[in-house]
Structures are given as C-alpha cells and as structure tokens.
Design an enzyme around this catalytic site. Sequence first.
Site, mmCIF file in Angstrom:
data_model
loop_
_atom_site.group_PDB
_atom_site.id
_atom_site.type_symbol
_atom_site.label_atom_id
_atom_site.label_comp_id
_atom_site.label_asym_id
_atom_site.label_seq_id
_atom_site.Cartn_x
_atom_site.Cartn_y
_atom_site.Cartn_z
ATOM 1 N N ASP A 168 0.818 -1.219 0.000
ATOM 2 C CA ASP A 168 0.000 0.000 0.000
ATOM 3 C C ASP A 168 0.848 1.263 0.000
ATOM 4 O O ASP A 168 0.512 2.250 -0.656
ATOM 5 C CB ASP A 168 -1.005 -0.009 1.170
ATOM 6 C CG ASP A 168 -0.348 -0.187 2.520
ATOM 7 O OD1 ASP A 168 0.854 -0.516 2.568
ATOM 8 O OD2 ASP A 168 -1.026 0.019 3.543
ATOM 9 N N ASP A 222 1.522 -9.617 3.756
ATOM 10 C CA ASP A 222 0.472 -9.302 4.735
ATOM 11 C C ASP A 222 -0.939 -9.502 4.164
ATOM 12 O O ASP A 222 -1.900 -9.592 4.921
ATOM 13 C CB ASP A 222 0.603 -7.839 5.201
ATOM 14 C CG ASP A 222 1.919 -7.571 5.907
ATOM 15 O OD1 ASP A 222 2.677 -8.532 6.105
ATOM 16 O OD2 ASP A 222 2.181 -6.412 6.257
ATOM 17 N N MET A 232 4.369 -12.015 11.074
ATOM 18 C CA MET A 232 4.199 -10.696 10.435
ATOM 19 C C MET A 232 2.787 -10.484 9.888
ATOM 20 O O MET A 232 2.072 -11.461 9.609
ATOM 21 C CB MET A 232 5.182 -10.550 9.284
ATOM 22 C CG MET A 232 6.521 -10.062 9.725
ATOM 23 S SD MET A 232 7.540 -9.751 8.275
ATOM 24 C CE MET A 232 9.025 -9.198 9.077
ATOM 25 N N GLU A 256 1.607 -10.053 14.557
ATOM 26 C CA GLU A 256 2.457 -9.000 15.141
ATOM 27 C C GLU A 256 1.681 -7.698 15.352
ATOM 28 O O GLU A 256 2.010 -6.901 16.231
ATOM 29 C CB GLU A 256 3.673 -8.728 14.254
ATOM 30 C CG GLU A 256 3.286 -8.147 12.886
ATOM 31 C CD GLU A 256 4.449 -7.609 12.070
ATOM 32 O OE1 GLU A 256 5.607 -7.705 12.475
ATOM 33 O OE2 GLU A 256 4.153 -7.066 10.974
ATOM 34 N N GLU A 258 11.868 -15.046 7.859
ATOM 35 C CA GLU A 258 12.217 -16.378 7.321
ATOM 36 C C GLU A 258 11.517 -16.658 5.996
ATOM 37 O O GLU A 258 12.007 -17.428 5.186
ATOM 38 C CB GLU A 258 11.771 -17.486 8.293
ATOM 39 C CG GLU A 258 12.484 -17.545 9.601
ATOM 40 C CD GLU A 258 11.921 -16.540 10.592
ATOM 41 O OE1 GLU A 258 11.063 -15.725 10.210
ATOM 42 O OE2 GLU A 258 12.382 -16.575 11.745
ATOM 43 N N ARG A 315 9.774 -14.111 3.956
ATOM 44 C CA ARG A 315 9.552 -12.995 3.028
ATOM 45 C C ARG A 315 10.357 -13.137 1.735
ATOM 46 O O ARG A 315 9.987 -12.596 0.709
ATOM 47 C CB ARG A 315 9.936 -11.656 3.680
ATOM 48 C CG ARG A 315 8.949 -11.156 4.656
ATOM 49 C CD ARG A 315 9.074 -9.686 4.894
ATOM 50 N NE ARG A 315 10.424 -9.182 5.037
ATOM 51 C CZ ARG A 315 10.712 -7.949 5.425
ATOM 52 N NH1 ARG A 315 9.750 -7.097 5.700
ATOM 53 N NH2 ARG A 315 11.943 -7.545 5.532
HETATM 54 O O1 F6P Z 1 6.139 -6.108 4.139
HETATM 55 C C1 F6P Z 1 5.347 -5.928 5.242
HETATM 56 C C2 F6P Z 1 6.042 -6.447 6.419
HETATM 57 O O2 F6P Z 1 6.369 -7.746 6.123
HETATM 58 C C3 F6P Z 1 5.224 -6.358 7.718
HETATM 59 O O3 F6P Z 1 4.503 -7.486 7.994
HETATM 60 C C4 F6P Z 1 6.289 -6.088 8.739
HETATM 61 O O4 F6P Z 1 5.779 -5.394 9.857
HETATM 62 C C5 F6P Z 1 7.259 -5.266 7.991
HETATM 63 O O5 F6P Z 1 7.216 -5.731 6.675
HETATM 64 C C6 F6P Z 1 8.653 -5.266 8.571
HETATM 65 O O6 F6P Z 1 9.591 -4.951 7.607
HETATM 66 P P1 F6P Z 1 11.014 -4.272 7.859
HETATM 67 O O7 F6P Z 1 11.514 -4.778 9.168
HETATM 68 O O8 F6P Z 1 11.818 -4.736 6.710
HETATM 69 O O9 F6P Z 1 10.772 -2.798 7.851
#
Ligand code: F6P
Length: 424
Positions: A110, A137, A181, A242, A305, A307
């Site tokens: 988004d 997400d 996440m 989270e 792990e 993403r």
């Molecule tokens: O891409 C979204 C996300 O995966 C969320 O679920 C998470 O809070 C966030 O990214 C954390 O990403 P970073 O630590 O890379 O900023």
Amino acid sequence: MSPDNRRLGILVGGGPAPGINGAISACVIEAVKSGIEVVGIFDGYAHLVKGETEHTRLLGIDDVYRIHSQGGSILRTSRTNPTKEPDGVKTALATLKELGIGYLVSIGGDDTASSASALAEASDGEIRVAHIPKTIDNDLPLPGDMPTFGFETARHVGTELVLNLMEDARATSRWYIVTVMGRNAGHLALGIGISSGATVTVIPEEFRRSQVDLADITDVLESAIIKRRVNGQRDGIAVIAEGVAELVPPEQLAEIPGVEIDHDPFGHIRLGEIPLATILKRQVQQRFAERGESFNVIEATMGYEFRSASPIPFDIEYTRTLGHWAVTFLLDESPAENLKNGGLVCMLQRTLTALPFEDLRNADGTPKVRIVDVDSQLYRVAREYMIRLESKDLEDEEMLAKLAEATGMTPAAYAARYGAAAML
Ligand code: F6P
C-alpha cells in the site's frame, strides 16, 4: 497518447515478498518483446529522490529468464517514501525522465502504491505507472478477494515451520508462542494458524477496538493454556499476529525494559523492533508464577524467514501473469480516462483488470486496508478449530468447575476474571 520517453523502469518498494523476481522477469520479457528498453532501478526510490541515475542497469531477457523461481529481489527494495523527502516526488520524476523512462512498473504494497500514485499524478501523463500489488500481509483490498502475491508462499513456508514447532512442543510437553508478520491485518497469522492446526491464533481484528491492554491479550493466551491442560494436554502452540502489538498503548510498551518504539519512513511503528513474543511469554509465565507454578514455553518470531523464500507455483504463475499484464496495460494506446496516468494491475476471476489509484484510498487519503472479517463464516470456522476459552465453556458448569479448579479460583471468580477473553 504514449509518453515521449520510451524506456520502461522497474522498481520495488516495501518488504520483500516471494514472487518479486517473477514479476520483474515477466515485465522485462514482455517489454523487450515489444521493442521497449528496460531500466532496472535498484533500492526503490532511495536514489531517485536524490537525483542519482547511476543505481540502475539495463535489463535484457538473458538477465531474467530463469529468475522467476528465486526468492528475494534482484533489484533489492527500500522503504524510501518520495512524498516524505524534500522535493522527493519532483526529483524522482526528473531523475526518471533523465533516464528516458516514460513507463514505470512499481512493485509493492500500500505504501509503494501511494508513492506510485503521487508520481503518476505529478507527471500528468509524462510517465505512466503500473503498480503490481505485493505483500505477504495480504492487506491490499484486491477485487474478488484475490490474495496479494507473496502471501500464499509465506503461508506455505510459515505453516511448515509451525508444524515443526508443534511436533517439538508435543515431544517436549511445552508451549510455543509464535508471532507472525502482518502489520494491520491478521491474514497471515490466521492462515498459518488454520493450516498448521495451531492450538490458538490471536489476531488484532478480534478485539474490535483500537487499544487493548497487554493484560487482556495475556488473558486470551493464559485461558487457552488452562483449557488445554484441563483437556489433558500440556503442550500447544499460540500463533499471534504481530499487529496485536500496535493495539497495546505505546506508553505501556515503553515501560517494558528493552522496548524502543521506532517508525519507518511511512510513519508505521517498526513492529520488528518490538519483541512481542518475548513480552507475551513473560506475561504468561508471570501468571503461572503467581500461582506458584512454572510454565515451560519458548518464543519465536516469524516473518523474515519467509519474506524472501522461493515462491510456490501459485505465486510464480500469478507474478508472471501480472508482470506481463503490467506491460500490456502501460502500452495500451487508448486507456480509460481514469487510468490514463496509470493504475494498479490485478486479476479478477482469472480476468486481468486495472484499478485507478483513487480506488485504493479512503476519502481522507489514507490507504484502504483489507483486514480479516471476524464476523465472516470463514473466521467462525477457523475459531472452531482453536482451543481457547469460549463463552460456552463458562456456561457449562462442569467445564467451568474444572477451569476454576486448575487456577485455584471459585467458578464465579473464574468466570468474572476471564469472561472478557471468552467473549472475543
Ligand atoms: O512487508 C510488510 C512487512 O512484512 C510487515 O509485515 C512487517 O511489519 C514489515 O514488513 C517489517 O519490515 P522491515 O523490518 O523490513 O521494515
């Protein structure tokens, strides 16, 4: 009308999601086949907002034709927000034009969609933008309830990890508290929870309010653990989204030693910095300690792990399709009036379609977010598979007596103490 500049740029913003390389690959192949040169832009908007053109490279079919099954992002990614940098949008636009870019594919969630929209609007037709929606997400409101790409792979890999922990929990007669996440929405936690058969899954949506005391969240976990014990089992696994941390009043979080609240360039709390699993583990342990018991529990935090995991076939097919569609959409010589500067490309019932950027925003300009509908039949079914305190347990005299006995309380005191957790 097509832009004067004929190159197509591709960039990635936000957190990684499985399938990014498939989308990049498909865009490059389709653009090159259409006679368009492709510029890969590294690190999202990070260098464009500084007017730097050098963190880019021309991409040909040979560079991308085998990358669709790889995790990560060959163009890397960043959370730089051009709308928050001084003259960010203006400088990014000028830099794109200097690179000869008239078409831009932005791959992101988004936040990246809102940057894409700002850029498309400011360019006024000089750069057409296609946004490919991505996020593990699954919180972008895509039509037809289509998942965002990356979600299905994240759920798949997360489920395998949780299944392993469940076996460990059974073998060692202990609990695991796992946070997953999914900033605003509990889709991923719930998806993993249902698919793995976790004992209990807790998501922010179920509280139906914007602030929740840490003690209330602990009540849900503690009462689930007690119910499971009453059912004769001392092991279990709790999966917690989270985003539950965002419900806890910041002043309460700030009182916890070691917790520091930081924000990303889009103004979101960096949830990765809040050790929610550890906090909840300690809270639950304290509850048992107050009754003179020790409680065997291990915490785990999941997200990084999966993403950048290799995409499953669903996400490979999906991203190869969306990447191809993004280019076809951009090269359309006579787009609809509300899509002339660009839009979000997506799929509806296996038909390729596009949405104007305005459709992704609320009236106040904030991004629309797809959250779990806790009143839906599907959520109710998911709840049926969980072991957690439900109001029917408190209405069942025999069950209530057992729960009360396990905590050394009277049934009336137990019902009063945990009634709110049962009502969720
Ligand atoms: O891409 C979204 C996300 O995966 C969320 O679920 C998470 O809070 C966030 O990214 C954390 O990403 P970073 O630590 O890379 O900023």
